[in-house]
Scaffold this motif. Structure first.
Motif, PDB file in Angstrom:
ATOM      1  N   LYS A  76     -35.003  89.521 -11.786  1.00 43.95           N
ATOM      2  CA  LYS A  76     -33.567  89.798 -11.867  1.00 43.95           C
ATOM      3  C   LYS A  76     -32.923  89.631 -10.495  1.00 43.95           C
ATOM      4  O   LYS A  76     -31.825  89.064 -10.367  1.00 43.95           O
ATOM      5  CB  LYS A  76     -33.342  91.211 -12.404  1.00 43.95           C
ATOM      6  N   LYS A 124     -26.611  73.842 -11.113  1.00 45.28           N
ATOM      7  CA  LYS A 124     -26.479  74.523  -9.823  1.00 45.28           C
ATOM      8  C   LYS A 124     -27.539  74.009  -8.845  1.00 45.28           C
ATOM      9  O   LYS A 124     -27.268  73.826  -7.654  1.00 45.28           O
ATOM     10  CB  LYS A 124     -26.624  76.036 -10.019  1.00 45.28           C
ATOM     11  N   VAL A 129     -28.316  76.387 -14.843  1.00 47.86           N
ATOM     12  CA  VAL A 129     -29.088  76.592 -13.620  1.00 47.86           C
ATOM     13  C   VAL A 129     -29.464  75.242 -13.026  1.00 47.86           C
ATOM     14  O   VAL A 129     -29.455  75.058 -11.804  1.00 47.86           O
ATOM     15  CB  VAL A 129     -30.348  77.425 -13.919  1.00 47.86           C
ATOM     16  N   GLN A 132     -39.064  80.218  -8.034  1.00 55.14           N
ATOM     17  CA  GLN A 132     -38.082  79.193  -8.359  1.00 55.14           C
ATOM     18  C   GLN A 132     -38.686  78.059  -9.177  1.00 55.14           C
ATOM     19  O   GLN A 132     -37.963  77.251  -9.771  1.00 55.14           O
ATOM     20  CB  GLN A 132     -37.436  78.638  -7.093  1.00 55.14           C
ATOM     21  N   GLU A 178     -30.255  83.436  -6.481  1.00 57.43           N
ATOM     22  CA  GLU A 178     -30.165  81.991  -6.696  1.00 57.43           C
ATOM     23  C   GLU A 178     -28.845  81.585  -7.345  1.00 57.43           C
ATOM     24  O   GLU A 178     -28.439  80.425  -7.275  1.00 57.43           O
ATOM     25  CB  GLU A 178     -31.344  81.514  -7.547  1.00 57.43           C
ATOM     26  N   ASP A 179     -28.174  82.543  -7.968  1.00 60.22           N
ATOM     27  CA  ASP A 179     -26.898  82.253  -8.612  1.00 60.22           C
ATOM     28  C   ASP A 179     -25.777  82.079  -7.590  1.00 60.22           C
ATOM     29  O   ASP A 179     -24.705  81.575  -7.922  1.00 60.22           O
ATOM     30  CB  ASP A 179     -26.543  83.382  -9.597  1.00 60.22           C
ATOM     31  N   ASP A 180     -26.022  82.490  -6.358  1.00 60.74           N
ATOM     32  CA  ASP A 180     -25.046  82.357  -5.281  1.00 60.74           C
ATOM     33  C   ASP A 180     -25.064  80.911  -4.778  1.00 60.74           C
ATOM     34  O   ASP A 180     -26.112  80.384  -4.407  1.00 60.74           O
ATOM     35  CB  ASP A 180     -25.409  83.324  -4.146  1.00 60.74           C
ATOM     36  N   ASP A 181     -23.902  80.279  -4.762  1.00 53.54           N
ATOM     37  CA  ASP A 181     -23.825  78.878  -4.342  1.00 53.54           C
ATOM     38  C   ASP A 181     -24.270  78.670  -2.899  1.00 53.54           C
ATOM     39  O   ASP A 181     -24.659  77.557  -2.524  1.00 53.54           O
ATOM     40  CB  ASP A 181     -22.388  78.364  -4.497  1.00 53.54           C
ATOM     41  N   ASP A 232     -32.975  85.835  -9.582  1.00 46.65           N
ATOM     42  CA  ASP A 232     -31.956  85.132 -10.362  1.00 46.65           C
ATOM     43  C   ASP A 232     -30.567  85.367  -9.781  1.00 46.65           C
ATOM     44  O   ASP A 232     -29.748  84.443  -9.683  1.00 46.65           O
ATOM     45  CB  ASP A 232     -31.987  85.589 -11.826  1.00 46.65           C
ATOM     46  N   ALA A 233     -30.285  86.612  -9.414  1.00 45.67           N
ATOM     47  CA  ALA A 233     -28.968  86.951  -8.867  1.00 45.67           C
ATOM     48  C   ALA A 233     -28.745  86.261  -7.517  1.00 45.67           C
ATOM     49  O   ALA A 233     -27.650  85.761  -7.235  1.00 45.67           O
ATOM     50  CB  ALA A 233     -28.842  88.468  -8.710  1.00 45.67           C
ATOM     51  N   THR A 236     -26.280  91.896  -3.250  1.00 49.61           N
ATOM     52  CA  THR A 236     -27.217  91.491  -4.303  1.00 49.61           C
ATOM     53  C   THR A 236     -28.543  92.235  -4.173  1.00 49.61           C
ATOM     54  O   THR A 236     -29.116  92.688  -5.170  1.00 49.61           O
ATOM     55  CB  THR A 236     -27.464  89.969  -4.250  1.00 49.61           C
ATOM     56  N   ARG A 273     -35.922  76.418 -17.102  1.00 53.91           N
ATOM     57  CA  ARG A 273     -34.588  76.511 -16.507  1.00 53.91           C
ATOM     58  C   ARG A 273     -33.523  76.058 -17.502  1.00 53.91           C
ATOM     59  O   ARG A 273     -33.682  75.066 -18.191  1.00 53.91           O
ATOM     60  CB  ARG A 273     -34.508  75.629 -15.259  1.00 53.91           C
TER      61      ARG A 273
END
Length: 246
Positions: A218, A23, A20, A11, A224-227, A221-222, A115, A16
């Motif tokens: 990948k 978020k 991102v 992270q 971390e994209d989740d709120d 990233d997927a 995920t 970034r």
């Protein structure tokens, strides 16, 4: 105290994008709201809130966003979040810890599981990879805080367990329960830290080649994209050559 270790948390990689970053601000604000709701809204009287505010400031979260997050905790309409940790394996058997804050456990569990599956990983039971990490307090300082010996002495006097120094800066570790006291003692000696937080520090690492690292990034990233996901930690280890190619 040990020397510099090669593990790193994905992270913190550079570059970034703005989306991102937005978020990230949202997730840091959520941590502030939860910390303030669980205790006193005054950071000086609430160690968890103090650390959350410090971490937000280190990521350049605007003061009005921080103040709004604290104020939100005092309102009757503030959401109730459950903190849930998920553990699993990514590409090449790398261990992955996913920390979440959610107002819907079923939604979060389903999304995290999906995920992992879609990105070459497997969600495991709680404890399936946790034994490969130690829960630690982490305080970071820029290289300008002092030379390695100066920082090491300050860390020892503050009650820390370990200090690692490189040309990029200094990372000081302590027992998770000592983080507030150690960070206060360090600030008295070295000044304001760059970051103060609880982390999962790997005790064993998994070597990754370029292809495995690309797949792992990948997956991370997927996630971390989740709120609902606050942070993702892995125990990867990769050579400088591999990291340079990413």
């Amino acid at each position: 105290m040990a020397g510099h270790s090669k593990w790193a948390n994905i992270q913190h990689r550079k570059g970034r994008q703005d989306a991102v970053r937005s978020k990230l601000f949202s997730k840091l604000a959520k941590e502030i709201t939860v910390a303030a709701k669980m205790g006193d809204p005054d950071p000086d009287k609430n160690p968890r809130l103090r650390m959350a505010v410090k971490e937000a400031k280190s990521q350049s979260v605007p003061k009005d966003v921080i103040d709004r997050a604290i104020k939100k905790s005092q309102g009757g309409d503030a959401e109730n979040y459950d903190e849930i940790r998920y553990e699993g394996y990514g590409p090449n058997g790398v261990a992955v810890i996913v920390e979440t804050m959610t107002d819907n456990k079923n939604r979060t569990a389903s999304t995290v599981r999906s995920t992992f599956s879609k990105n070459g990983g497997n969600l495991g039971e709680t404890g399936s990879v946790g034994f490969m990490f130690d829960r630690k307090g982490e305080v970071t300082y820029p290289a300008s805080a002092g030379d390695a010996d100066t920082v090491m002495m300050a860390a020892i006097e503050a009650g820390a367990e370990d200090a690692e120094s490189t040309e990029d800066g200094h990372v000081i570790y302590c027992a998770d329960t000592d983080l507030n006291d150690v960070s206060n003692a360090l600030e008295a000696e070295l000044g304001e830290s760059e970051s103060t937080k609880l982390v999962w520090k790997p005790t064993t690492t998994t070597e990754m080649d370029l292809e495995s690292m690309q797949k792992l990034m990948k997956l991370v990233d997927a996630l971390e994209d989740d709120d609902d996901v606050q942070r993702v930690t892995t125990n990867f280890e990769a050579s400088d050559e591999v990291m340079a190619q990413l």
